[in-house]
Scaffold this active site. Sequence first.
Site, short mmCIF file in Angstrom:
data_model
loop_
_atom_site.label_atom_id
_atom_site.label_comp_id
_atom_site.label_asym_id
_atom_site.label_seq_id
_atom_site.Cartn_x
_atom_site.Cartn_y
_atom_site.Cartn_z
N PHE A 4 0.86 -1.19 0.00
CA PHE A 4 0.00 0.00 0.00
C PHE A 4 0.88 1.23 0.00
O PHE A 4 1.72 1.39 0.88
CB PHE A 4 -0.94 0.03 1.21
CG PHE A 4 -1.84 1.24 1.18
CD1 PHE A 4 -2.93 1.28 0.31
CD2 PHE A 4 -1.57 2.36 1.96
CE1 PHE A 4 -3.73 2.41 0.23
CE2 PHE A 4 -2.38 3.49 1.89
CZ PHE A 4 -3.47 3.51 1.03
N ASP A 37 9.23 2.55 1.85
CA ASP A 37 8.04 3.28 2.28
C ASP A 37 7.87 2.99 3.77
O ASP A 37 7.37 1.93 4.16
CB ASP A 37 6.82 2.83 1.47
CG ASP A 37 5.52 3.51 1.93
OD1 ASP A 37 5.51 4.11 3.02
OD2 ASP A 37 4.52 3.41 1.19
N LYS A 60 2.65 9.33 8.53
CA LYS A 60 1.76 9.04 9.65
C LYS A 60 2.18 9.62 11.02
O LYS A 60 1.60 10.58 11.48
CB LYS A 60 1.52 7.54 9.74
CG LYS A 60 0.61 7.06 8.59
CD LYS A 60 0.12 5.66 8.81
CE LYS A 60 -1.05 5.31 7.90
NZ LYS A 60 -0.71 4.95 6.53
C1 LIG Z 1 -0.90 5.19 5.13
C2 LIG Z 1 0.14 4.79 4.17
C3 LIG Z 1 0.39 5.53 3.00
C4 LIG Z 1 -0.47 6.69 2.57
O1 LIG Z 1 -0.41 7.75 3.44
P1 LIG Z 1 -1.54 8.91 3.34
O2 LIG Z 1 -1.07 9.92 4.34
O3 LIG Z 1 -2.84 8.29 3.68
O4 LIG Z 1 -1.50 9.43 1.95
C5 LIG Z 1 1.45 5.14 2.21
N1 LIG Z 1 2.21 4.09 2.52
C6 LIG Z 1 1.99 3.36 3.63
C7 LIG Z 1 2.91 2.21 3.94
C8 LIG Z 1 0.95 3.67 4.48
O5 LIG Z 1 0.72 2.92 5.57
#
Ligand SMILES: *Cc1c(COP(=O)(O)O)cnc(C)c1O
Length: 396
Positions: A137, A222, A251
């Site tokens: 994700f 990420d 986050k």
């Molecule tokens: C939550 C998340 C995102 C996206 O972040 P947003 O602030 O919602 O755009 C991207 N990568 C990972 C691994 C995430 O958990």
Amino acid sequence: MKQEITLKADSVFANTYQRLPLLIERGEGCTLWDSDKKAYTDFLAGIAVCNLGHAHPAVADAVYHQAGMLCHVSNLFYTLPQTELAAALVEKSFADRVFFCNSGAEANEAAIKLARKYFYDRGEKDRYTIVTMEKSFHGRTMGTLSATGQEKIRKGFAPLLPGFEMVPFNDPDALRKKISSSVCAVMVEPVQGEGGVCCPSAGYLAEVRKICDDVGALLIFDEVQTGMGRTGRLFAHEHFDVAPDIMTLAKALGNGLPIGAMLATERVASAFGPGSHATTFGGNPVVCAAALAVLETMQKDNILARCRETGAYFKKRLLELKSRHACVADVRGLGLLLGMELTMDGNGVVLAAMEKGFLINCVQERVLRFAPPLVIEKNEIDGLVSCLDNILGSLE
Ligand SMILES: *Cc1c(COP(=O)(O)O)cnc(C)c1O
């Protein structure tokens, strides 16, 4: 009162979220209160965001003072909070340079653009493919959606951005087969969060690093969900002794204030020059002041060691549930990013736990995800575990 508001909300919001029927009014530490003044122990922390707990006084003070002095000037100027935050992140990481933005998706957009620009500048104009993982994700913008390895999230938005290929997570052979000199980067979450709390197998991330190096591709981690202490190290990749070329954060960086960041080595970051990339609010003084307070508090309160210890305790208690309940298929995770896979749909458990005053969530239909504030106490964990014990027992 509550129903009036939720009905109103449902009639005016774009219908993009499946919300629980709670109107949350206030938070403190690991507790949230709804409009009926009912208390809930929060094992979600706004999806791994409020790592220091809700309404942390150091963060609240930093926001208050900065908002009273200067909220925004744009990146046409220098500000002190942004400068200090970038310097702190550089000092604490593999990286030399930082680009600030407002969310995880935007941090990943910056990473994707930087990886492509890096090879463009070197005259490799066709080297734009990014390999990502199945069940990954990376966000909901068109670019990050194209990078995300989940059909249910991509469906309906074609045509997606070209230049993304997926391989299974934890499968170095599949990656080796897919990678070539037309691949500019491999993007991977060190622990897959939304994908079901999937940990890398031993040696996997080091192998990914080597596969990238063999063809000169960049490695992007990420760490939007795993970063800022969630796994018991400031950045999850530190557990595995592997450094990326680019890392993304968001986050928990501002403990609830919207801030994202893309960090990179000097060599790679040099592909961005003035005008290459920008965002109006990026590195805004208020969110940077909040993030500085987060870093300071993490250090002062020894949050990383605490997370490792509490996380190990929590995992041990979840494994006890596994030994007692046939419907628990697996317990996994790192630090305080934990998952418990069930043999059935987990959404009923989420609702039953909510009734009993515990907030958890469920990913990939069957995986209960626990991502409490890193300051969660053992007695709060005990409370949740005995609640789950009852719920799982009653389902069997
Ligand atoms: C939550 C998340 C995102 C996206 O972040 P947003 O602030 O919602 O755009 C991207 N990568 C990972 C691994 C995430 O958990």
